[in-house]
Design a protein around this motif. Structure first.
Motif, PDB file in Angstrom:
ATOM      1  N   TYR A  36      -4.370   1.240   9.564  1.00 28.12           N
ATOM      2  CA  TYR A  36      -3.437   1.284   8.423  1.00 28.12           C
ATOM      3  C   TYR A  36      -1.949   0.874   8.956  1.00 28.12           C
ATOM      4  O   TYR A  36      -1.591   1.624   9.968  1.00 28.12           O
ATOM      5  CB  TYR A  36      -3.359   2.731   7.975  1.00 28.12           C
ATOM      6  CG  TYR A  36      -4.585   2.756   6.992  1.00 28.12           C
ATOM      7  CD1 TYR A  36      -4.476   2.782   5.703  1.00 28.12           C
ATOM      8  CD2 TYR A  36      -5.787   3.441   7.492  1.00 28.12           C
ATOM      9  CE1 TYR A  36      -5.607   3.000   4.761  1.00 28.12           C
ATOM     10  CE2 TYR A  36      -6.884   3.657   6.730  1.00 28.12           C
ATOM     11  CZ  TYR A  36      -6.762   3.394   5.180  1.00 28.12           C
ATOM     12  OH  TYR A  36      -7.964   3.604   4.235  1.00 28.12           O
ATOM     13  N   ASP A  70     -14.695   4.654   2.208  1.00 26.84           N
ATOM     14  CA  ASP A  70     -14.603   3.231   2.082  1.00 26.84           C
ATOM     15  C   ASP A  70     -15.950   2.360   2.042  1.00 26.84           C
ATOM     16  O   ASP A  70     -15.959   1.116   1.748  1.00 26.84           O
ATOM     17  CB  ASP A  70     -14.079   2.692   3.421  1.00 26.84           C
ATOM     18  CG  ASP A  70     -12.652   3.459   3.736  1.00 26.84           C
ATOM     19  OD1 ASP A  70     -11.743   3.008   2.636  1.00 26.84           O
ATOM     20  OD2 ASP A  70     -12.199   3.691   4.639  1.00 26.84           O
ATOM     21  N   THR A  77      -4.406   3.591   0.657  1.00 25.63           N
ATOM     22  CA  THR A  77      -3.589   2.368   0.824  1.00 25.63           C
ATOM     23  C   THR A  77      -2.036   2.507   0.338  1.00 25.63           C
ATOM     24  O   THR A  77      -1.140   1.985   0.935  1.00 25.63           O
ATOM     25  CB  THR A  77      -4.371   1.124   0.112  1.00 25.63           C
ATOM     26  OG1 THR A  77      -4.432   1.680  -1.077  1.00 25.63           O
ATOM     27  CG2 THR A  77      -5.371   0.907   0.759  1.00 25.63           C
ATOM     28  N   GLY A  98     -14.747   0.264  -0.519  1.00 27.51           N
ATOM     29  CA  GLY A  98     -14.555  -1.136  -0.203  1.00 27.51           C
ATOM     30  C   GLY A  98     -15.796  -2.234   0.089  1.00 27.51           C
ATOM     31  O   GLY A  98     -15.630  -3.169  -0.351  1.00 27.51           O
ATOM     32  N   THR A 122      -2.431  -1.655   3.312  1.00 24.90           N
ATOM     33  CA  THR A 122      -3.516  -2.162   3.212  1.00 24.90           C
ATOM     34  C   THR A 122      -4.110  -2.272   4.718  1.00 24.90           C
ATOM     35  O   THR A 122      -3.240  -2.981   5.519  1.00 24.90           O
ATOM     36  CB  THR A 122      -3.772  -3.277   2.498  1.00 24.90           C
ATOM     37  OG1 THR A 122      -3.147  -3.286   0.913  1.00 24.90           O
ATOM     38  CG2 THR A 122      -4.862  -3.962   2.687  1.00 24.90           C
ATOM     39  N   ASP A 132      -9.041   5.362  -2.095  1.00 28.15           N
ATOM     40  CA  ASP A 132      -8.609   4.302  -1.711  1.00 28.15           C
ATOM     41  C   ASP A 132      -7.215   4.002  -2.040  1.00 28.15           C
ATOM     42  O   ASP A 132      -6.395   3.680  -1.196  1.00 28.15           O
ATOM     43  CB  ASP A 132      -9.433   3.345  -2.058  1.00 28.15           C
ATOM     44  CG  ASP A 132      -9.291   2.044  -1.683  1.00 28.15           C
ATOM     45  OD1 ASP A 132      -9.715   1.531  -0.439  1.00 28.15           O
ATOM     46  OD2 ASP A 132      -8.524   0.943  -2.471  1.00 28.15           O
ATOM     47  N   SER A 133      -7.075   4.075  -3.398  1.00 31.65           N
ATOM     48  CA  SER A 133      -5.730   3.855  -3.729  1.00 31.65           C
ATOM     49  C   SER A 133      -4.554   5.026  -2.966  1.00 31.65           C
ATOM     50  O   SER A 133      -3.401   4.623  -2.715  1.00 31.65           O
ATOM     51  CB  SER A 133      -5.380   3.777  -5.252  1.00 31.65           C
ATOM     52  OG  SER A 133      -5.389   5.338  -5.784  1.00 31.65           O
ATOM     53  N   SER A 156     -10.786  -3.759   5.774  1.00 34.62           N
ATOM     54  CA  SER A 156     -10.866  -3.058   4.630  1.00 34.62           C
ATOM     55  C   SER A 156     -11.235  -4.170   3.340  1.00 34.62           C
ATOM     56  O   SER A 156     -11.228  -5.274   3.552  1.00 34.62           O
ATOM     57  CB  SER A 156      -9.662  -2.633   4.198  1.00 34.62           C
ATOM     58  OG  SER A 156      -8.637  -3.632   4.258  1.00 34.62           O
ATOM     59  N   HIS A 157     -11.460  -3.725   2.100  1.00 32.79           N
ATOM     60  CA  HIS A 157     -11.848  -4.433   1.084  1.00 32.79           C
ATOM     61  C   HIS A 157     -10.519  -5.642   0.913  1.00 32.79           C
ATOM     62  O   HIS A 157     -10.656  -6.634   0.823  1.00 32.79           O
ATOM     63  CB  HIS A 157     -12.235  -4.026  -0.009  1.00 32.79           C
ATOM     64  CG  HIS A 157     -11.377  -3.247  -0.723  1.00 32.79           C
ATOM     65  ND1 HIS A 157     -10.389  -3.666  -2.091  1.00 32.79           N
ATOM     66  CD2 HIS A 157     -10.994  -1.872  -0.727  1.00 32.79           C
ATOM     67  CE1 HIS A 157      -9.693  -2.598  -2.291  1.00 32.79           C
ATOM     68  NE2 HIS A 157     -10.013  -1.384  -1.565  1.00 32.79           N
ATOM     69  N   GLY A 158      -9.266  -5.112   1.179  1.00 29.37           N
ATOM     70  CA  GLY A 158      -8.009  -5.859   0.980  1.00 29.37           C
ATOM     71  C   GLY A 158      -8.103  -6.834   1.987  1.00 29.37           C
ATOM     72  O   GLY A 158      -7.668  -7.943   1.591  1.00 29.37           O
TER      73      GLY A 158
END
Ligand code: SF4
Ligand code: SF3
Length: 526
Positions: free
Chosen positions: A247, A437, A190, A440, A195, A186-187, A353-355
């Motif tokens: 993205y 994800d 992103t 997420g 994000t 994930d990191s 996404s979770h963001g």
């Protein structure tokens, strides 16, 4: 051959003939067992030497990922990795002054006591899935020492451990480490591409040449987007590549036009007549039919005899010019093709996404407090060919108007083109992304639990999962590690889960098979 790692295994028991249901021939199955045995030998040698090497870490990730369903059908490609694994084992042993440990013959695992076999299968298939995520993070320059060290520990245990008391906690540890691995990916994603933001994705194919890109690897898509700039060639995602549209650093390319097709099991029908090439960056590749074989390209660990494989050069760059040239020669369609999803919808959305979702957390929490949202469902996982998978479409269609469905992975193509409307501006179907994800989705669930000052299991939240290949195994183990209860799993339970191991899962986690969509739904809402 003996292989029972995926959901479509023959007679829900094991593929044992000349080829698996997926088309994997027996010699490739043997080669993959040999490769896995060599990885065990390498891992045990590293433990004996008291050190690891970067080369070994990379080979372990490559070797495990190579054995995932629908990745590699090419014996020569599998054997080449096995040879490198053995070389590295001997090099490490010589350097450390220890004896190299023999490879593990996997036949012994497959014929072991059924509970031991079951737990070792959960561990092996789980780390195969996790290796795919580690691989995608690695190509973006991200590794996690705890993840790489765990591969060694788990592989060695396949040879050295033989008690339920040791193997059961190790199985859950796969889930724990996979959470770290999904966080790493994930990191990486992103960090490289920003994000994800909610994005509408058209299903119409515009006139002119185009390329279809399938699989999970965003770096490959990025390279294709860079190389198609100014060429007049458009790019469409397929399958698990759909979430790429969310993205910022990928959606900025104007030639990334939309999504073509649905989930992997429909590819032989969907690719048959398109005037365009297809690139597979990961699973799920099905044996290509002669009608379109000359239009399919593989990269990374995906391989199939006679298909053109695009490798990276010494600088990690790949040359996709052959694909672009073929796209131009084929020319694409002369008129726009208004294609639809499974349920007739003309567009889908992704990028929740979770963001993105946590960015509107206040809105969601208010909607829950005001009673506008009464239930959340996570309906996610792999798609597949079994007819029972209509369950997931029926289930989502029947979810009440005051509920929200979070989804991940390719199973979403069963329902992502349905128009279920919105609640206070929040769409009722939120595509969180690829299978990885699921991280997420877990972040969203945890944030909700925090906001309401309760545990995840106390939320009005139900998990309804579909599985096919081994990434679903590691994701499931992560959910169990997090203590998530009452997960519904389908379309069938894994053949490698023995009755005793299933009992443990049922007693401790309340996991159960999917049944009738409306009955299951009523039970979850009760
Ligand atoms: Fe059979 Fe699945 Fe193994 Fe293929 S991956 S051989 S279908 S169990
Ligand atoms: Fe799909 Fe093959 Fe599992 Fe990443 S692409 S989810 S099945």
């Amino acid at each position: 051959m003996f292989c029972f790692q995926c959901e479509q295994t023959a007679a829900c028991t094991a593929c044992t003939g000349a080829a698996g249901v997926c088309g994997k021939p027996f010699d490739v199955a043997f080669a993959q067992d040999e490769l896995t045995g060599a990885l065990v030998g390498l891992s045990r040698t590293e433990l004996a030497a008291g050190k690891r090497s970067n080369r070994a870490d990379q080979l372990i990730v490559d070797g495990l990922f190579t054995c995932i369903t629908n990745v590699n059908f090419d014996k020569a490609a599998v054997d080449a990795i096995t040879a490198q694994v053995r070389d590295e084992k001997n090099r490490l042993a010589a350097e450390a002054g220890v004896e190299p440990v023999e490879d593990l013959p996997l036949g012994g695992v497959w014929s072991d006591n059924e509970d031991i076999r079951s737990l070792k299968s959960l561990i092996l298939f789980g780390i195969r899935g996790m290796a795919a995520y580690a691989y995608h993070a690695r190509v973006l320059g991200k590794t996690d020492d705890a993840v790489d060290a765990f591969f060694v520990k788990a592989l060695a245990a396949l040879a050295t451990e033989s008690s339920v008391d040791v193997l059961l906690p190790l199985t859950l540890e796969v889930g724990e480490v996979n959470l770290k691995c999904m966080a790493l990916l994930d990191s990486a994603n992103t960090g490289a591409y920003g994000t994800p933001v909610p994005t509408e994705v058209p299903l119409t194919i515009e006139p002119g040449p185009f390329i279809v890109v399938s699989g999970h690897d965003l770096l490959d898509l990025q390279m294709i987007l860079e190389q198609t700039e100014g060429t007049g060639v458009n790019v469409y995602t397929h399958g698990e590549m759909l979430p790429a549209h969310g993205y910022p650093e990928l959606k900025k390319y104007p030639q990334l036009k939309g999504n073509f097709g649905t989930a992997w099991q429909n590819q032989q029908k969907e690719f048959k007549d398109i005037p365009a090439p297809v690139v597979f960056t990961t699973n799920c590749l099905m044996p290509p039919r002669p009608s379109y074989k000359d239009r399919v390209y593989t990269t990374e660990l995906v391989a199939f005899p006679e298909l053109v494989h695009i490798d990276e050069d010494a600088n990690g760059k790949k040359d996709f010019s052959a694909v672009i040239k073929q796209a131009q020669e084929l020319g694409g369609y002369t008129e726009a093709q208004e294609l639809t999803g499974i349920n007739g919808g003309h567009k889908v959305t992704t990028g929740f996404s979770h963001g993105a979702v946590l960015g509107i957390a206040d809105k969601i929490i208010d909607a829950v407090k005001q009673g506008a949202i009464k239930h959340f469902f996570v309906v996610g996982g792999c798609d597949g060919a079994r007819p029972g998978r209509n369950y997931y479409t029926e289930f989502v269609e029947q979810t009440p108007a005051d509920s929200v469905v979070l989804t991940v992975a390719c199973g979403k193509f069963r329902f992502n083109d349905l128009d279920l409307g919105t609640i206070g501006g929040i769409p009722r179907i939120l595509d969180v992304g690829q299978c990885n994800d699921a991280y997420g989705a877990v972040q969203i669930a945890t944030a909700l639990a925090e906001a309401f000052n309760c545990g995840v299991n106390d939320l009005p939240l139900s998990f309804v999962l579909s599985w096919y290949e081994q990434k679903a195994v590691c994701v499931l183990l992560t959910l169990l590690h997090l203590g998530i209860k009452n997960i519904k799993l389908g379309p069938t339970l894994p053949a490698f889960v023995s009755p005793n191991v299933l009992n443990i899962l049922v007693e401790n986690y309340g996991i159960g098979p999917i049944g009738d969509a409306s009955e299951d739904l009523a039970q979850m809402l009760a």
